[in-house]
Design a protein around this motif. Structure first.
Motif, PDB file in Angstrom:
ATOM      1  N   TRP A 108       0.843  -1.186   0.000  1.00 15.74           N
ATOM      2  CA  TRP A 108       0.000   0.000   0.000  1.00 15.74           C
ATOM      3  C   TRP A 108       0.882   1.240   0.000  1.00 15.74           C
ATOM      4  O   TRP A 108       1.933   1.264   0.668  1.00 15.74           O
ATOM      5  N   SER A 121      -4.452  -4.927   6.897  1.00  9.27           N
ATOM      6  CA  SER A 121      -3.881  -4.630   5.573  1.00  9.27           C
ATOM      7  C   SER A 121      -2.456  -4.103   5.634  1.00  9.27           C
ATOM      8  O   SER A 121      -1.761  -4.112   4.615  1.00  9.27           O
ATOM      9  N   ALA A 290     -12.739  -0.675   3.182  1.00 10.09           N
ATOM     10  CA  ALA A 290     -12.736  -1.752   2.187  1.00 10.09           C
ATOM     11  C   ALA A 290     -14.134  -2.060   1.667  1.00 10.09           C
ATOM     12  O   ALA A 290     -14.305  -2.365   0.482  1.00 10.09           O
TER      13      ALA A 290
END
Length: 388
Positions: A108, A121, A290
């Motif tokens: 990310w 994440s 998300a």
């Protein structure tokens, strides 16, 4: 005046160091057969063009312009301070997702990692495995059938009554975004306070505008505003966690809500460790991020296509009417009813195939990769943008 001069010298020094590092990296990789493309401007690369295409509502233009320019289904660029290889077409999808945790890992941008904090994440290794196991059930079909359907039906009925009925015209996307956010708050936290939800929703929209941006924490930047909004969201989520924990410990709830928050507060991982209040808040923020935006985009696109294709709309409506006719009185939808919506599901699947609801997938090369005759060096980032 002296402070301003010192600050200017400091910024100039940083930019010079970054430029030299960029130059060194270019020299180190120039012997490799890298994909065609351009790194753009020093330091910022092609980030402005990338972000501008997203804000203009045509993120695919950034890719299609370069596919045409370089006559290639892979090209290099520099986005958010990183060397990036952009992979296009079905072959790009197959390569990235087929080599997950083998040749590539999820990555990310810095802006996402900083805003989301420590959550599923942004962590890796054993800690991520344990956290994933704790969260898995509440995003599974079993949980959907047992816990979610009734809440989703009631919330949707109320939303239609409040925002759709009697209206000659409305803006679909903003209205759908509010609905999916309210629904997520109810499903994950059993949050019913409309004022509280509205406040979180306003902050969340600021967060979304800066979640994928240059991570420049200066007043006036999107990232700066997003970080302030995220800090406010996190404080509110931590407060909600504290209030639920206190209610559970003092047995103030006769029937504790069967939601994600209660589950994570009552049950530790397999090592007997509970998530901290901050970890709980971060993971709820992640799930809101998300699940909310992609769902909103998909629902809006489905409605767009149904409006453009009346024969498809008629078939979907007929299928829904047939299912409704089999329900008695105030009986709620159940999992079996969902399984009967075969044509409706085919329509949704085709919409997802035609128009991706996400900007792209981000990965990092774990080793030097050979793709379509080009070398993607270890450590480079890779992006598969949308359905291109």
């Amino acid at each position: 005046m002296e402070i301003l001069i010192s600050f200017s010298i400091f910024i100039a020094s940083i930019l010079s160091l970054l430029y030299l590092l960029n130059l060194f990296t270019r020299n180190r990789t120039k012997t490799l057969n890298l994909p065609p493309g351009s790194y753009g401007w020093p330091v910022i690369g092609e980030t402005p063009e990338f972000l501008r295409s997203r804000r203009d509502g045509s993120p695919e233009k950034f890719v299609t312009d370069r596919i045409e320019k370089y006559q290639s289904q892979i090209f290099k660029t520099c986005i958010v301070g990183e060397k990036v290889a952009v992979l296009c077409g079905p072959a790009g999808n197959k390569f990235l997702f087929g080599n997950e945790n083998k040749l590539v890992n999820v990555w990310w941008p810095s802006s996402v990692r900083q805003l989301l904090g420590s959550c599923l994440s942004t962590i890796s290794g054993e800690e991520a495995k344990l956290m994933r196991k704790m969260l898995t059930y509440f995003v599974s079909p079993d949980a959907f059938s047992k816990l979610y359907i009734k809440t989703m039906e009631l919330s949707t009925q109320q939303h239609i009554k409040n925002y759709w009925q009697g209206k000659e015209e409305l803006k679909v996307f903003p209205t759908i975004k509010l609905h999916t956010f309210e629904l997520a708050c109810r499903l994950f936290m059993s949050l019913e306070d409309t004022n509280r939800i509205s406040n979180l929703f306003n902050l969340f929209n600021i967060f979304l505008k800066g979640v994928l941006s240059l991570a420049l924490n200066f007043p006036g930047t999107r990232f700066y505003h997003a970080k302030k909004a995220t800090n406010s969201i996190r404080k509110e989520l931590v407060l909600i966690v504290q209030q639920r924990r206190e209610a559970l410990e003092q047995k103030l709830l006769v029937c504790p809500p069967q939601d994600l928050l209660s589950h994570l507060l009552l049950f530790p991982d397999e090592n007997g460790k509970f998530m901290s209040e901050l970890e709980l808040a971060n993971n709820i923020l992640l799930l809101l991020f998300a699940g909310h935006d992609t769902t909103s985009v998909t629902l809006t696109l489905v409605m767009k296509y149904l409006g453009e294709l009346p024969h498809v709309y008629d078939k979907v409506l007929q299928e829904q009417k047939e299912i409704a006719s089999l329900k008695g009185g105030r009986e709620y939808l159940n999992w079996d009813d969902m399984q009967k919506m075969k044509y409706t599901w085919d329509v949704v699947s085709e919409v997802l195939r035609l128009t991706s609801p996400i900007t792209g997938s981000f990965r990092e090369a774990l080793v030097n990769l050979d793709y379509q005759g080009y070398i993607i060096p270890k450590g480079w980032k890779m992006i598969k943008l949308g359905s291109i």
